[in-house]
Design an enzyme around this catalytic site. Sequence first.
Site, mmCIF file in Angstrom:
data_model
loop_
_atom_site.group_PDB
_atom_site.id
_atom_site.type_symbol
_atom_site.label_atom_id
_atom_site.label_comp_id
_atom_site.label_asym_id
_atom_site.label_seq_id
_atom_site.Cartn_x
_atom_site.Cartn_y
_atom_site.Cartn_z
ATOM 1 N N ARG A 185 -7.036 -3.270 -8.551
ATOM 2 C CA ARG A 185 -5.996 -2.236 -8.588
ATOM 3 C C ARG A 185 -4.637 -2.847 -8.282
ATOM 4 O O ARG A 185 -3.632 -2.522 -8.933
ATOM 5 C CB ARG A 185 -6.315 -1.116 -7.601
ATOM 6 C CG ARG A 185 -7.450 -0.215 -8.020
ATOM 7 C CD ARG A 185 -7.819 0.770 -6.922
ATOM 8 N NE ARG A 185 -6.738 1.671 -6.589
ATOM 9 C CZ ARG A 185 -6.727 2.479 -5.521
ATOM 10 N NH1 ARG A 185 -7.738 2.452 -4.660
ATOM 11 N NH2 ARG A 185 -5.710 3.279 -5.299
ATOM 12 N N CYS A 244 -1.131 1.404 0.615
ATOM 13 C CA CYS A 244 -2.437 1.463 -0.057
ATOM 14 C C CYS A 244 -2.348 2.499 -1.165
ATOM 15 O O CYS A 244 -1.323 2.600 -1.828
ATOM 16 C CB CYS A 244 -3.554 1.791 0.947
ATOM 17 S SG CYS A 244 -3.367 3.387 1.771
#
Length: 287
Positions: A185, A244
Amino acid sequence: MSQPLQVSAPLVDVQWLKSALGHPRLVVLDASWYLPDANRDGRAEFGERRIPGAQFFDFDKTIADTESDLPHMLPSPDVFEAEARKLGINRDSVVVCYDGAGIFSAPRAWWMLKVFGHDQVAVLDGGLPAWVAASCALETGTASTPVPGNFEAEVVPDRLAQLPDVISAVESGDRRIVDARGAARFAGEAPEPRPGLRSGHMPGAQNLPYSDVVADGHFRSVHELAELFAARGIKQGDNVIATCGSGVTASVLALAMESSGLGRASVYDGSWAEWGARDDLPIATGR
């Protein structure tokens, strides 16, 4: 406990919590939350089994800015104060947070309490799985309603990073950014689980997947944590922003930094849910 109840470190172990249960100043919070693909419901599991006396800390739907389009953003100080009082938290409470995964969502509750000025708060290393593995007592059914507390919320600014802070860090490079998402990611090689978000990371950010700082549901040793951060160029005293997907596992990195003696990191509350949705903000790809 023969000594006055207090936490001197961000982590406590099962034996510490077991010996502290029943102390009038202790508040235990189950902060379990899971990603949709985990097919787990933290509140439902809380009703099935929990550490005796625990209250459920719902940072996703209740103790959150419910008017924001972003997931589980911090509520206002007034809302947090009111909800903390409902959980029985006093100004002098010693709070221990845990979750059902071991180490995943409890650090978010720890960080929220720190943001709003509560110093005596720690996370149970290993969480509920460690408690169960030690054959400690469990409670089930409807939780008792605590006596309302007198907690007072006062924001500690350097524990919180907001969009302007991160933009400034990207443009100036004067603060280190560490991203807790998985490597694929971060690199932009895997799609984001939330629809409508671009893939990649903030320019200049370093990747430290939160899963790297834990092993078997426990934090790695202080030495191992320090090495992991050092490999990303982060050392004691550095001005660090943790980010995050939505501010949950960034809190894991913030707790890892603090528990390893590297200092205090601020958490970007909006994280990639905010940054990745903005076409006017720069992104980088690659590992």
